[in-house]
Design a protein around this motif. Structure first.
Motif, PDB file in Angstrom:
ATOM      1  N   LEU A 115     -17.660 -14.456 -11.912  1.00  0.00           N
ATOM      2  CA  LEU A 115     -18.938 -13.752 -11.884  1.00  0.00           C
ATOM      3  C   LEU A 115     -18.828 -12.575 -10.918  1.00  0.00           C
ATOM      4  CD1 LEU A 115     -21.953 -13.433 -12.532  1.00  0.00           C
ATOM      5  CD2 LEU A 115     -22.445 -15.062 -10.683  1.00  0.00           C
ATOM      6  N   ASN A 116     -19.012 -11.362 -11.442  1.00  0.00           N
ATOM      7  CA  ASN A 116     -18.932 -10.147 -10.634  1.00  0.00           C
ATOM      8  C   ASN A 116     -20.180  -9.305 -10.876  1.00  0.00           C
ATOM      9  OD1 ASN A 116     -18.384  -7.683  -9.420  1.00  0.00           O
ATOM     10  ND2 ASN A 116     -16.252  -7.630 -10.059  1.00  0.00           N
ATOM     11  N   LEU A 117     -21.063  -9.305  -9.871  1.00  0.00           N
ATOM     12  CA  LEU A 117     -22.276  -8.488  -9.930  1.00  0.00           C
ATOM     13  C   LEU A 117     -22.286  -7.476  -8.784  1.00  0.00           C
ATOM     14  CD1 LEU A 117     -24.959 -11.220 -10.741  1.00  0.00           C
ATOM     15  CD2 LEU A 117     -23.741  -9.721 -12.328  1.00  0.00           C
ATOM     16  N   ASN A 118     -21.139  -7.080  -8.313  1.00  0.00           N
ATOM     17  CA  ASN A 118     -21.029  -6.141  -7.198  1.00  0.00           C
ATOM     18  C   ASN A 118     -21.841  -4.870  -7.450  1.00  0.00           C
ATOM     19  OD1 ASN A 118     -19.264  -7.887  -5.966  1.00  0.00           O
ATOM     20  ND2 ASN A 118     -17.420  -6.747  -6.500  1.00  0.00           N
ATOM     21  N   SER A 119     -22.400  -4.332  -6.359  1.00  0.00           N
ATOM     22  CA  SER A 119     -23.084  -3.026  -6.378  1.00  0.00           C
ATOM     23  C   SER A 119     -24.257  -2.993  -7.337  1.00  0.00           C
ATOM     24  CB  SER A 119     -22.084  -1.911  -6.721  1.00  0.00           C
ATOM     25  OG  SER A 119     -21.021  -1.883  -5.800  1.00  0.00           O
ATOM     26  N   ASN A 120     -25.054  -4.047  -7.341  1.00  0.00           N
ATOM     27  CA  ASN A 120     -26.345  -4.051  -8.012  1.00  0.00           C
ATOM     28  C   ASN A 120     -27.418  -4.292  -6.951  1.00  0.00           C
ATOM     29  OD1 ASN A 120     -26.059  -3.952 -11.127  1.00  0.00           O
ATOM     30  ND2 ASN A 120     -24.452  -5.369 -10.500  1.00  0.00           N
ATOM     31  N   ASN A 121     -28.641  -4.009  -7.271  1.00  0.00           N
ATOM     32  CA  ASN A 121     -29.731  -4.189  -6.315  1.00  0.00           C
ATOM     33  C   ASN A 121     -30.461  -5.493  -6.607  1.00  0.00           C
ATOM     34  OD1 ASN A 121     -31.612  -3.719  -4.289  1.00  0.00           O
ATOM     35  ND2 ASN A 121     -32.962  -2.558  -5.627  1.00  0.00           N
ATOM     36  N   LEU A 122     -29.914  -6.575  -6.076  1.00  0.00           N
ATOM     37  CA  LEU A 122     -30.499  -7.902  -6.296  1.00  0.00           C
ATOM     38  C   LEU A 122     -31.338  -8.316  -5.093  1.00  0.00           C
ATOM     39  CD1 LEU A 122     -27.369  -9.726  -7.789  1.00  0.00           C
ATOM     40  CD2 LEU A 122     -29.122  -8.394  -8.984  1.00  0.00           C
ATOM     41  N   ALA A 123     -32.009  -7.375  -4.486  1.00  0.00           N
ATOM     42  CA  ALA A 123     -32.709  -7.593  -3.220  1.00  0.00           C
ATOM     43  C   ALA A 123     -33.500  -8.893  -3.234  1.00  0.00           C
ATOM     44  CB  ALA A 123     -33.626  -6.414  -2.935  1.00  0.00           C
ATOM     45  N   GLY A 124     -33.076  -9.809  -2.397  1.00  0.00           N
ATOM     46  CA  GLY A 124     -33.696 -11.125  -2.316  1.00  0.00           C
ATOM     47  C   GLY A 124     -32.687 -12.128  -1.788  1.00  0.00           C
ATOM     48  N   THR A 125     -33.023 -13.384  -1.855  1.00  0.00           N
ATOM     49  CA  THR A 125     -32.124 -14.433  -1.381  1.00  0.00           C
ATOM     50  C   THR A 125     -31.193 -14.889  -2.509  1.00  0.00           C
ATOM     51  OG1 THR A 125     -33.744 -16.138  -1.934  1.00  0.00           O
ATOM     52  CG2 THR A 125     -33.806 -15.236   0.311  1.00  0.00           C
ATOM     53  N   LEU A 126     -30.091 -15.492  -2.113  1.00  0.00           N
ATOM     54  CA  LEU A 126     -29.167 -16.083  -3.084  1.00  0.00           C
ATOM     55  C   LEU A 126     -29.645 -17.515  -3.345  1.00  0.00           C
ATOM     56  CD1 LEU A 126     -26.589 -15.824  -4.739  1.00  0.00           C
ATOM     57  CD2 LEU A 126     -25.296 -16.599  -2.748  1.00  0.00           C
ATOM     58  N   PRO A 127     -30.135 -17.793  -4.558  1.00  0.00           N
ATOM     59  CA  PRO A 127     -30.765 -19.103  -4.809  1.00  0.00           C
ATOM     60  C   PRO A 127     -29.759 -20.254  -4.774  1.00  0.00           C
ATOM     61  CG  PRO A 127     -30.653 -17.822  -6.825  1.00  0.00           C
ATOM     62  CD  PRO A 127     -30.211 -16.906  -5.732  1.00  0.00           C
ATOM     63  N   ASP A 128     -30.274 -21.440  -4.475  1.00  0.00           N
ATOM     64  CA  ASP A 128     -29.446 -22.650  -4.467  1.00  0.00           C
ATOM     65  C   ASP A 128     -28.809 -22.907  -5.823  1.00  0.00           C
ATOM     66  OD1 ASP A 128     -29.841 -23.308  -1.811  1.00  0.00           O
ATOM     67  OD2 ASP A 128     -31.668 -24.429  -2.215  1.00  0.00           O
ATOM     68  N   SER A 129     -29.414 -22.358  -6.862  1.00  0.00           N
ATOM     69  CA  SER A 129     -28.909 -22.598  -8.223  1.00  0.00           C
ATOM     70  C   SER A 129     -27.497 -22.081  -8.409  1.00  0.00           C
ATOM     71  CB  SER A 129     -29.834 -21.929  -9.244  1.00  0.00           C
ATOM     72  OG  SER A 129     -31.165 -22.315  -9.048  1.00  0.00           O
ATOM     73  N   ILE A 130     -27.021 -21.240  -7.510  1.00  0.00           N
ATOM     74  CA  ILE A 130     -25.657 -20.728  -7.639  1.00  0.00           C
ATOM     75  C   ILE A 130     -24.664 -21.883  -7.629  1.00  0.00           C
ATOM     76  CG2 ILE A 130     -25.257 -20.420  -5.167  1.00  0.00           C
ATOM     77  CD1 ILE A 130     -24.183 -17.975  -7.928  1.00  0.00           C
ATOM     78  N   GLY A 131     -25.046 -22.977  -6.985  1.00  0.00           N
ATOM     79  CA  GLY A 131     -24.166 -24.143  -6.937  1.00  0.00           C
ATOM     80  C   GLY A 131     -24.047 -24.875  -8.253  1.00  0.00           C
ATOM     81  N   ASP A 132     -24.876 -24.514  -9.258  1.00  0.00           N
ATOM     82  CA  ASP A 132     -24.808 -25.163 -10.570  1.00  0.00           C
ATOM     83  C   ASP A 132     -23.641 -24.655 -11.407  1.00  0.00           C
ATOM     84  OD1 ASP A 132     -27.086 -26.500  -9.838  1.00  0.00           O
ATOM     85  OD2 ASP A 132     -28.451 -25.161 -10.931  1.00  0.00           O
TER      86      ASP A 132
END
Length: 867
Positions: A115-132
């Protein structure tokens, strides 16, 4: 026989043609089969719909996505060719704009491996769901404006080999769950705001080859048993707050190639004995710490080193054996600046190197002979503050030289013409020497592609040098240049910064500055003798900092300043500007410093009458100095509403210094500020923490506006020498950071509020020349002031004044109050007594009157009878 064979060949040919034709027809009539699974396409489409795109570039990856097409053919998508499951999503620089939600369609792509989303504006927190996404092997979210704590669920990604979260705003500590990532080879978390200590759990990740935690807020010591990371090749924890000793177990890891511990607080480097195996270390950066003592001898054994930084090593004024560097034949970068040694660095030492390209010896004592030759192709040379008194002639053969810093030395005379014949010379810093001019013809500098030139703080005079059009940064302040500002400057169409302050320039500001209208961001012409109006067309829309203070400029401020949306610093003090207050400056969203002092601005601060929406709000302003003008009128109650930075304490760093390969472009903003009763000039960034309002020396009237109480971060408030009336408002005690308060020379009356004594930082205050009365509050910060702070207030009494209050202080107030109450009681009793005597007196009077009237009637009757 032959005819039989021929018939068979024809028959077989016809069969083959028929079969091929049939196959083609079947293929043409059968709809194509999509590789992408329906659930995967739905998840991707849902993910796309969660964001709005910041721009609609033609190469935008998600613009090619069509809901009725095979998602495995979409840009940025890779599928497993057998199962059709999405295994890779690469939307690097995809212009996605919006937070990553915990219920995002992204987390339905359960089979993602990359997963590569470098250099995007995802302003916010990294959700716990990333662990899924439990099959992830590579996770790259650098430069996505993420913040908050790192989710502990990252520890669920047991297959992860790459974790790249560079350049975000994560806070808090690194979660211990990272210790579960046994397959991790690269941990990249630089340029965030992570805090806490170095996690011990990382020592369990024995597959790690790279750790990058540079530019965070980590502290404490590094573990002493770093050798467990036996495969480590890259380790960088620079620009943190680590302290203690540098563990030898780290330096001796056999696989280590890059080690950077610069700009921390390490204070001890353990001496390393015999290194058992040849070191592979190529980069060793220990500069900018608190390391002290002799330079360790083991460095000479690191023969593979190509880059070594020992800057700011403190030898405690001891000696240095510079021969320790002679064994490092592969050195390309060497920084041994600021060693605090009594040893002299002999430049002949470096004639033995063949590959040296960057050499920094600044803030040491350096010597060299006139016959010195250095074979290395040096590209960057820093010799600042090296007690050099002659121009280094060995540079004549340095045809690879790009950057030269010989600032803050004692070099006199003229700059040799041969310097400008070095073909690659781009950055030159002569700041603070004693140069007087340039050898060669007037256009000698034009023969090169100089981009940055700093000749400030010298003794240059005569004609201003002709500079190449490629010049981007030019500093020539604090010299003796005179005459008009040369219009040849306008030919430098790439110019971004121009500093000509503290010279003897005359005439007007060149109108040809309009040629620099798009790029010029810094224009400082302070303290010359420039006159006339400031031309509207001379204002660059890209200005960030403008200083034309202490000249003889007149007329109105150019309204074209309204177009400078990036303007942060504006100083026009000490001129003859007139006109009304430039209320239109409120349209500048980033304005931080506004200094209009000592001019001829007049009238009120607002329209008269003020139209709707005319409230002047400077949300980022931290210095507001309009003193010594002819401004008048009453300040509205809500005038200071909306001045957010002075209210909330938001700090905007003033760090507009420009660095180029070891060179600092030296320009210093300057502001004269009145604090604690004295004026002094603040230079550089020394005023960046101040929050100041100075309205002194005008003709303001009326009450002190209540909205000042909102400015809780205010440090200096000066309202002296005006015509303010009313009382000193107790709400000034809300300014809990106030250090200096001047209300002198007004028409303020009544008492000094005792609440002001609660301002523990208030070290200086002045209430003199008002109409104040009553006792000066006791036992507070106010009592620490000199008596001059209370002079010419006829009604004031008590220390520190020599005038005593009769009865003294609060007791006198009580006595006066009791006396007043007694008088009031006596008056009440008198009125009661009068009321009591009034009724019978009236009755008695009526009775007497009745008798007299009856007597007079009888008397008149008798007289009438007699007649």
């Amino acid at each position: 026989m032959h005819s039989c064979c021929a018939r068979k060949i024809i028959l077989w040919s016809l069969c083959l043609i028929f079969s091929l034709s049939y196959s083609m027809l079947v293929c043409a009539s059968t709809p194509p089969k999509h590789l992408c699974r329906q659930d995967q396409r739905d998840a991707l489409w849902e993910f796309k719909s969660e964001f709005h795109l910041r721009n609609m570039a033609a190469n935008e990856k998600t613009q090619t996505w069509k809901n009725n097409s095979d998602c495995c053919s979409w840009d940025g998508i890779t599928c497993d060719p057998k199962t059709g499951k999405v295994v890779e999503l690469n939307l690097w620089s995809g212009s996605l704009n919006g937070p990553l939600r915990s219920s995002s369609g992204l987390f339905k792509l359960q089979y993602l491996q990359s997963l590569n989303l470098n250099s995007n504006n995802l302003a916010g927190t990294l959700p716990d769901s990333i662990g899924d996404l439990k099959y992830l092997k590579e996770l790259s979210l650098s430069g996505c404006n993420l913040f908050g704590n790192l989710p502990s669920s990252l520890g669920n990604l047991s297959h992860l080999t790459l974790l790249d979260l560079d350049g975000n705003g994560f806070t808090g500590e690194l979660p211990d769950s990272l210790g579960n990532l046994k397959q991790l080879t690269k941990l990249l978390l630089p340029s965030s705001k992570l805090s806490g200590k170095f996690p011990q759990v990382l020592l369990n990740l024995t597959e790690l080859t790279a750790i990058n935690l540079v530019s965070n807020q980590l502290e404490g010591t590094l573990p002493s048993n770093m050798s467990s990371l036996s495969k480590l090749e890259y380790f960088d924890v620079g620009s943190n707050s680590f302290s203690g000793f540098v563990p030898s177990s780290l330096i001796t890891i056999p696989s280590l190639v890059h080690l950077s511990l610069e700009r921390n607080h390490f204070n001890r480097l353990l001496e390393i004995g015999n290194i058992s195996s040849p070191s592979k270390l190529k980069t060793l950066s220990l500069g900018g710490n608190r390391l002290s003592g002799p330079i360790p001898g083991f460095i000479s054994k690191l023969v593979e080193l190509s880059s070594l930084d020992l800057s700011f090593w403190d030898t405690l004024r001891g000696t240095v054996d510079f021969s320790v560097f002679l064994h490092l034949k592969s050195l390309m970068v060497l920084d041994i600046s600021t060693l605090n040694t009594r040893s002299i660095v002999d430049m002949s030492l470096f004639s033995r190197f063949e590959s040296l390209s960057l050499l920094s010896l600044s803030r040491n004592t350096v010597k060299f002979s006139s016959t010195l030759r250095i074979a290395s192709p040096i590209g960057s040379l820093a010799l600042a503050s090296c007690n050099i008194s002659e121009f280094p002639k060995f540079l004549q053969t340095q045809t690879s030289l790009v950057s030269l810093d010989i600032s803050q030395n004692q070099i006199k005379g003229r700059v040799p013409a041969w310097l400008w014949r070095l073909p690659g010379l781009t950055y030159v810093d002569f700041y603070r020497n004693s140069f007087t001019g340039f050898d060669g013809p007037p256009d000698v500098l034009r023969r090169n592609e100089i981009e940055m030139l700093d000749i400030s703080s010298n003794a240059f005079h005569g004609p201003f040098p002709l500079l190449p059009k490629s010049t981007t940064f030019l500093a020539a302040s604090d010299n003796q240049f005179s005459g008009q500002i040369p219009t040849t400057i306008c030919e430098m169409v790439s110019l971004e910064a121009l500093v000509l302050s503290n010279n003897n320039f005359t005439g007007s500001i060149p109108r040809c500055f309009k040629n620099l209208n798009t790029k010029l961001s810094l224009l400082h012409l302070r303290n010359n003798s420039l006159s006339g109006n400031f031309p509207e067309e001379s204002v660059s829309v890209g200005l960030v900092s403008l200083d034309v203070g202490r000249n003889k400029l007149s007329g109105e401020l150019p309204k074209s300043l309204m177009n400078c949306a990036r303007l942060e610093f504006l100083n026009v003090e000490g001129n003859m500007f007139n006109g009304t207050f430039p209320y239109w400056l409120r349209s500048l969203p980033d304005l931080q410093v506004l200094v209009l002092r000592s001019n001829k601005f007049h009238g009120p601060l607002l329209y008269s009458p003020p139209p709707r929406g005319s409230l002047i709000s400077f949300p980022k302003l931290r210095i507001f100095d309009i003193s010594r003008n002819i401004l008048s009128g009453v300040l509205p109650v809500d005038y200071f509403s909306g001045w957010s930075t002075m209210s909330s304490g938001v700090y905007t760093p003033d760090n507009k210094q420009n660095r180029f390969i070891g060179i600092t472009f030296n320009y210093r903003k300057a502001v004269v500020l009145a604090t604690k009763g004295t004026e002094r000039e603040f230079l550089g960034t020394s005023f960046s923490i101040y929050k100041i309002i100075d309205l002194s020396g005008n003709r303001f009237q009326g009450d002190i506006p209540k909205s000042i109480s909102l400015l809780k971060e205010l440090i200096v408030l000066n309202m002296s020498n005006n015509a303010f009336t009313g009382t000193i408002p107790p709400f000034l005690s809300n300014l809990t950071n106030l250090q200096s308060l001047d209300l002198s020379k007004n028409r303020l009356s009544s008492k000094i509020p005792p609440e002001l004594g609660k301002l523990t930082f208030l070290a200086w205050m002045n209430f003199s020349y008002n109409k104040l009365e009553g006792p000066i509050p006791q036992g507070t910060q106010i009592q620490s002031q000199d008596s001059s702070s209370f002079l010419q207030n006829p009604g004031l009494c008590g220390p520190p004044l020599q005038k005593t209050c009769s009865g003294g202080g609060e007791e006198e107030d009580t006595r006066k109050q009791d006396h007043q109450e007694d008088e009031e009681n006596d008056q009440v009793l008198s009125w009661i007594a009068a009321a009591i005597g009034f009724v019978p007196g009236v009755l008695c009077g009526l009775a007497i009157g009745h008798v007299l009237i009856s007597y007079r009637q009888d008397w008149f009757k008798r007289i009438f009878q007699l007649t």
